[in-house]
Enzyme design. Structure first.
Site, PDB file in Angstrom:
ATOM      1  N   TYR A  89      38.631  41.337  73.245  1.00 14.63           N
ATOM      2  CA  TYR A  89      39.100  42.079  74.403  1.00 14.63           C
ATOM      3  C   TYR A  89      39.439  43.529  74.059  1.00 14.63           C
ATOM      4  CZ  TYR A  89      39.586  37.483  76.581  1.00 14.63           C
ATOM      5  OH  TYR A  89      39.334  36.231  77.080  1.00 14.63           O
ATOM      6  N   VAL A 132      32.423  34.102  72.996  1.00 13.25           N
ATOM      7  CA  VAL A 132      32.799  33.099  73.995  1.00 13.25           C
ATOM      8  C   VAL A 132      33.935  33.544  74.907  1.00 13.25           C
ATOM      9  CG1 VAL A 132      31.914  31.151  72.664  1.00 13.25           C
ATOM     10  CG2 VAL A 132      34.287  31.881  72.342  1.00 13.25           C
ATOM     11  N   GLU A 133      34.469  34.738  74.673  1.00  9.44           N
ATOM     12  CA  GLU A 133      35.435  35.325  75.602  1.00  9.44           C
ATOM     13  C   GLU A 133      35.337  36.840  75.521  1.00  9.44           C
ATOM     14  OE1 GLU A 133      39.525  34.141  75.671  1.00  9.44           O
ATOM     15  OE2 GLU A 133      39.064  32.058  75.163  1.00  9.44           O
ATOM     16  N   ASN A 134      35.215  37.472  76.670  1.00 13.12           N
ATOM     17  CA  ASN A 134      35.250  38.927  76.788  1.00 13.12           C
ATOM     18  C   ASN A 134      35.348  39.224  78.277  1.00 13.12           C
ATOM     19  OD1 ASN A 134      32.943  41.547  77.021  1.00 13.12           O
ATOM     20  ND2 ASN A 134      34.882  41.794  75.934  1.00 13.12           N
TER      21      ASN A 134
END
Length: 465
Positions: free
Chosen positions: A301, A361-363
């Site tokens: 992030y 897998v997350e952004n």
């Protein structure tokens, strides 16, 4: 430069059970650590009484509305959806000998619905929750018995879904245990640094045994770890700042070193010696750790800066890690600094270090999305954020990094983990829900929905540099 992504690149989104499902006491589900922290992972433990309200109890009601949501994901063209299994749906207390059939059947239905839309599941075994019974009665991951309980759970779901799920992850953002011990390893405050690392050791052993079980039970499956990608830069070129940054990055890369290389690195052994930490290990632990993951997944992030000058360290508003702000970067509404090039840097760093395939897998970007008079949401800020990050992913692939796919965080609005907020939205899909739990839960498409659909359908060709 190739303007599209490699053939077979997996596009999609990522959610967590405790942030979308709701149905917190349906289908035989037990009480989890997430249920006991209704104000988020940094909130206090609350003894739940009948009638108590938590926004997470209902969340966005994915438990009942998943067919509608899967159809919307398919409309965007998802080839992959990352979800987690709530351990308490399968083993409500965590230490039972037999699983809860109703919980197993619900995930069967979810995976079948995904298959009907040609969406491949990626499943996280433990995403920021565990059975509360294991905390109360065993002391969380500080107790070695949890290794066996987790292995039983992992083998149960591997066996049940071996023909439906081929991509697995062990523990979500495993390095967050250093910052939120209750959420990560089930340790209640106060707990010492040594107790946290002992619990982490048990979790790393359990992760290795889960990798072993996956390889045995799903020969054509792949299993990865999951790191919080906490990339740090030195604030200055002073050697002291550079070395402090090396140490800071090692504090989270250590988890990757163990799960990818199969043993504790020398720098961590020194850290334990210097801090008077003597891990209790059994003879079999070294063998369990040698079962290394097939790929590395991570969240990204923001980046941050590190300095050896302790007086300069400050807490970024809304950020979960102590870091010094980067004067060259802008910030989101929540004070998270926006650094697309940092994602390319991190991809190259992880590839150089491990030479294993990577998966983002997350952004995503959390923001206060407000519908206009016609009910539309023009989230150009989110489009800009995601576009710029995906351009850097494409650059990293051109650098020679093997990237398997990209699942944006929160493709549909959900409850935030840190403070259980619903005003902080990440989705391409708006959900009509408000902090007091009111709202219709109706779903609607934001401008970013159509943008991401076009990115996926063009395999990245519509991205703007």
């Amino acid at each position: 430069m190739n303007k599209t992504f490699p053939d077979g690149f997996l596009w999609g989104g990522a959610v967590a059970a405790n942030q979308v499902e709701g149905g917190w006491q349906e289908g035989g589900k037990g009480i989890s650590t997430s249920d006991m922290t209704p104000n988020g992972i940094f909130g206090d433990v609350v003894a739940r009484q009948k009638g108590d309200f938590s926004i997470k109890d209902k969340a966005i009601d994915f438990y009942h509305r998943y067919p509608e949501d899967i159809a919307l994901f398919a409309e965007m063209g998802f080839s992959c959806l990352r979800v987690s299994i709530a351990w308490t749906r399968i083993f409500p207390q965590g230490d039972e000998a037999e699983p809860n059939e109703a919980g197993l059947a619900w995930y069967d239905a979810l995976f079948d619905e995904m298959a009907r839309h040609n969406i491949q599941p990626m499943v996280t075994l433990s995403h920021y929750e565990m059975p509360w019974h294991l905390v109360e009665n065993y002391g969380g991951w500080g107790n070695r018995k949890l290794i066996g309980f987790f292995e039983r759970y992992a083998r149960t779901v591997f066996t049940r879904y071996r023909n439906k799920v081929k991509l697995w992850l062990t523990f979500n953002e495993i390095n967050m245990s250093l910052h939120a011990p209750l959420t990560g390893v089930g340790l209640q405050a106060p707990c010492s640094k040594g107790e946290v690392y002992q619990a982490i050791h048990h979790q790393l052993v359990a992760s290795g045994l889960a990798v072993k079980a996956c390889h045995e039970l799903i020969p054509d499956g792949r299993i990865g770890n999951m790191l919080l990608g906490g990339l740090m830069y030195p604030l200055t070129c002073k050697p002291e700042d550079v070395f402090a940054t090396l140490q800071d990055n090692r504090s989270w890369l250590f988890f990757g070193d163990v799960q990818c290389r199969g043993a504790y690195p020398g720098y961590m052994q020194r850290f334990f010696r210097d801090n008077g930490i003597a891990l209790q290990m059994e003879a079999s632990d070294a063998g369990a750790l040698r079962h290394t993951v097939d790929f590395i997944s991570f969240s990204y992030y923001m980046s941050g800066c590190v300095t050896a000058d302790k007086e300069m360290v400050q807490k970024l508003r809304g950020n979960i890690l102590d870091m010094v702000p980067n004067p060259h970067l802008a910030s989101s509404e929540w004070g998270w600094q926006i650094d697309p090039l940092g994602l390319r840097t991190l991809l190259n760093l992880l590839w150089d270090r491990y030479q294993k395939p990577l998966f983002i897998v997350e952004n995503g970007l959390g923001a206060k999305d407000v519908p206009d008079a016609n009910g539309n949401i023009h989230d150009d800020y989110r489009i800009s954020y995601l576009n710029d990050h995906l351009v850097q992913v494409r650059e990293a692939i051109e650098d020679g990094v093997e990237v398997l796919g990209y699942t944006s965080w929160g493709p549909i609005d959900l409850v935030s983990a840190s403070k259980a907020e619903v005003t902080k939205r990440y989705g391409f899909i708006y959900v009509d829900i408000h902090p007091d739990g009111s709202g219709t839960l109706d779903r609607s498409r934001k401008a970013s929905f159509y943008w991401y659909r076009d990115v996926i359908h063009s395999n990245g060709a519509t991205l703007k540099e």
